[in-house]
Design a protein around this motif. Structure first.
Motif, PDB file in Angstrom:
ATOM      1  N   GLY A   1     -14.491 -29.007   2.961  1.00 13.49           N
ATOM      2  CA  GLY A   1     -15.044 -27.972   3.389  1.00 13.49           C
ATOM      3  C   GLY A   1     -13.902 -27.234   3.196  1.00 13.49           C
TER       4      GLY A   1
ATOM      5  N   ASP B   1     -24.655 -26.864   0.983  1.00 16.80           N
ATOM      6  CA  ASP B   1     -24.013 -26.083   2.383  1.00 16.80           C
ATOM      7  C   ASP B   1     -23.804 -24.534   1.290  1.00 16.80           C
ATOM      8  OD1 ASP B   1     -23.124 -27.031   3.991  1.00 16.80           O
ATOM      9  OD2 ASP B   1     -20.989 -27.410   4.077  1.00 16.80           O
TER      10      ASP B   1
ATOM     11  N   ASP C   1     -16.751 -30.161   6.987  1.00 12.52           N
ATOM     12  CA  ASP C   1     -15.395 -29.891   7.642  1.00 12.52           C
ATOM     13  C   ASP C   1     -15.199 -31.023   8.199  1.00 12.52           C
ATOM     14  OD1 ASP C   1     -16.110 -27.602   6.403  1.00 12.52           O
ATOM     15  OD2 ASP C   1     -15.849 -26.379   8.360  1.00 12.52           O
TER      16      ASP C   1
ATOM     17  N   LYS D   1     -22.700 -21.674   2.073  1.00 15.59           N
ATOM     18  CA  LYS D   1     -21.374 -20.855   2.141  1.00 15.59           C
ATOM     19  C   LYS D   1     -22.243 -19.339   2.781  1.00 15.59           C
ATOM     20  CE  LYS D   1     -17.784 -20.822  -1.536  1.00 15.59           C
ATOM     21  NZ  LYS D   1     -16.402 -20.788  -0.495  1.00 15.59           N
TER      22      LYS D   1
ATOM     23  N   ASP E   1     -20.211 -20.797   7.830  1.00 22.19           N
ATOM     24  CA  ASP E   1     -19.540 -21.060   6.673  1.00 22.19           C
ATOM     25  C   ASP E   1     -20.108 -22.220   5.473  1.00 22.19           C
ATOM     26  OD1 ASP E   1     -17.825 -22.586   8.065  1.00 22.19           O
ATOM     27  OD2 ASP E   1     -16.558 -22.638   6.727  1.00 22.19           O
ATOM     28  N   HIS E   2     -21.222 -22.142   6.191  1.00 20.38           N
ATOM     29  CA  HIS E   2     -21.905 -23.662   5.356  1.00 20.38           C
ATOM     30  C   HIS E   2     -23.267 -23.474   5.635  1.00 20.38           C
ATOM     31  CE1 HIS E   2     -18.224 -26.420   5.715  1.00 20.38           C
ATOM     32  NE2 HIS E   2     -17.423 -25.628   6.399  1.00 20.38           N
TER      33      HIS E   2
ATOM     34  N   ASN F   1     -27.518 -28.795   4.854  1.00 22.87           N
ATOM     35  CA  ASN F   1     -26.555 -28.569   5.063  1.00 22.87           C
ATOM     36  C   ASN F   1     -25.318 -29.313   6.197  1.00 22.87           C
ATOM     37  OD1 ASN F   1     -28.836 -25.817   6.820  1.00 22.87           O
ATOM     38  ND2 ASN F   1     -27.012 -25.587   4.873  1.00 22.87           N
TER      39      ASN F   1
ATOM     40  N   GLY G   1     -15.478 -23.940   2.719  1.00 23.02           N
ATOM     41  CA  GLY G   1     -17.128 -24.207   3.272  1.00 23.02           C
ATOM     42  C   GLY G   1     -17.888 -23.615   2.220  1.00 23.02           C
TER      43      GLY G   1
END
Ligand SMILES: [Zn+2]
Length: 306
Positions: A229, A69, A188, A71, A102-103, A96, A54
Motif C-alpha cells: 500500500g 483498492d 497496508d 485510491k 486512500d484505499h 478493498n 494506496g
C-alpha cells in the motif's frame, strides 16, 4: 534490479509528463491521469503515482477484470480510463484490502462501473465509523460482498483468494493472492520502510500484525511478488518476502522495547526517545503518528489496556 527499475520508471514518467512523449514509455509502463500503469507478471500489475499511497492492483484477463483498492476519486477515474484502453470488458469486481480512505476513497467512482465491491466483513462498519468521525458519510460506498476468513473467485486461468488472518493494520485487513501468477497484494500490511500507521481505533493489533506477517511469509516463497500500500521512494511499492521480514522485524522491535520499557517503569515518550536504531535507519518517519513514538504508544496501550 527492482529498485533500479523503479527509479527509471519514476524518472521516465516525470520526463514524459513534461515532454508529452508517452509513446516512448516501455511496454510495462504507461502514464494515465498522473498515475502509471506498470505490468508485473501474467495479467497483473499496479496503478500508482509517487507519494500518493494506496497502490491499486489490477487483473485484466480475457474472462475477467478485477481491481484491488480504489485510491481517491481522481485516480479511480484515471484507472478506469486506463483499463478501458486495455480491454473491452467491464470491471467485474473491486476489492478493498481495508477501510482506510486512500484505499476506499475512489469507491463511489468505481461503484458506477463495477458489478460488486468485496471486502472483509468488518470493513463496512469500520469505514462508516471513520467516515462519521470525519463528517463525510455521504462520500462513501461500501463493500457489498463480505467474508469472514476466506473468499475466492475464478478469473479464468487465474484464481484470486482473499484471506483475513486477524487484527493487524486494522480490524478488517485482506491479503489478496493471485495464485497462478504468485502475486500477493498486501494492502497496508506493508509500509515498505516506513514507520507504519497502526490504527488502534480501527481495530489494529501490533501482536496480531506480527502474527499475520509470520503466517504470510510462511505461506509464500522467494518467487512471490508482493504489492504494498505504501513504500519509501527508494524501495518502492512492490517487493519480496525480504521486505515482509524487515517490517516484521520492525514491529517485533517496537513490541520488545515497549515491553522492556513498561517493566522499567518508563513512559511511551521515554521508550521512544532514542529513536530508530541502525537496523531501521532507512525507515521514513512521516509524522508523530507514523513514527517510533506513535508506534510505541499503540504497543503501550495494547500491552497495558487489553
Ligand atoms: Zn491503511
Amino acid at each position: 534490479m527492482r529498485v533500479t527499475r523503479r527509479r527509471f520508471l519514476v524518472s521516465v514518467s516525470a520526463a514524459t509528463a513534461s515532454a508529452g512523449l508517452i509513446s516512448r514509455l516501455p511496454a510495462w509502463a504507461q502514464e494515465v491521469g498522473g498515475g502509471t500503469f506498470t505490468a508485473l507478471r501474467g495479467d497483473i500489475g499496479i496503478f500508482d503515482a509517487p507519494r500518493s499511497g494506496g497502490t491499486i492492483g489490477w487483473f485484466i484477463g480475457k474472462d475477467a477484470v478485477l481491481v484491488v483498492d480504489s485510491k481517491g476519486p481522481e485516480f479511480a477515474r484515471a484507472c478506469i480510463d486506463g483499463i478501458g484502453e486495455r480491454t473491452e470488458r467491464k470491471i467485474d469486481t473491486l476489492i478493498n484490502t481495508h477501510h482506510h480512505g486512500d484505499h476506499t476513497g475512489g469507491n463511489p467512482v468505481f461503484r458506477k462501473v463495477v458489478g460488486r465491491i468485496v471486502g472483509h466483513e468488518n470493513v463496512p462498519e469500520l469505514q462508516r465509523k471513520a467516515a462519521e468521525q470525519r463528517g463525510n458519510t455521504d462520500g462513501q460506498e461500501y463493500p457489498d460482498v463480505t467474508y469472514s476468513k476466506e473468499w475466492s473467485m475464478d478469473l479464468g486461468g487465474e484464481t484470486v483468494s482473499l484471506r483475513h488472518l486477524g487484527p493487524a493494520h486494522t480490524g478488517g485487513d485482506s491479503i489478496v493472492h493471485f495464485e497462478n501468477a504468485n502475486i500477493v497484494h498486501m494492502g497496508d500490511l506493508i509500509f515498505n520502510r516506513w514507520c507504519p500507521f497502526i490504527d488502534r481505533d480501527g481495530g489494529a493489533s501490533v501482536k496480531g500484525w506480527i502474527e499475520t506477517l509470520n503466517r504470510t511469509i510462511e505461506a509464500h516463497d522467494d518467487e512471490t511478488v508482493f504489492i504494498f500500500g505504501h513504500g519509501a521512494e527508494t524501495f518502492g511499492v512492490t517487493g519480496s518476502n525480504t521486505d515482509l521480514s524487515v517490517q516484521r522485524g520492525y514491529l517485533e522491535w517496537i513490541w520488545e522495547i515497549t515491553e522492556k520499557g513498561i517493566a522499567a517503569g518508563k513512559t511511551a515518550e521515554q521508550i521512544a526517545a532514542p529513536g530508530l536504531p541502525e537496523a531501521f535507519s532507512d525507515h521514513v518517519e512521516l509524522n508523530e503518528r507514523l513514527g517510533v513514538l506513535g508506534n510505541v504508544k499503540v504497543a503501550f496501550a495494547e500491552q497495558t489496556e487489553d
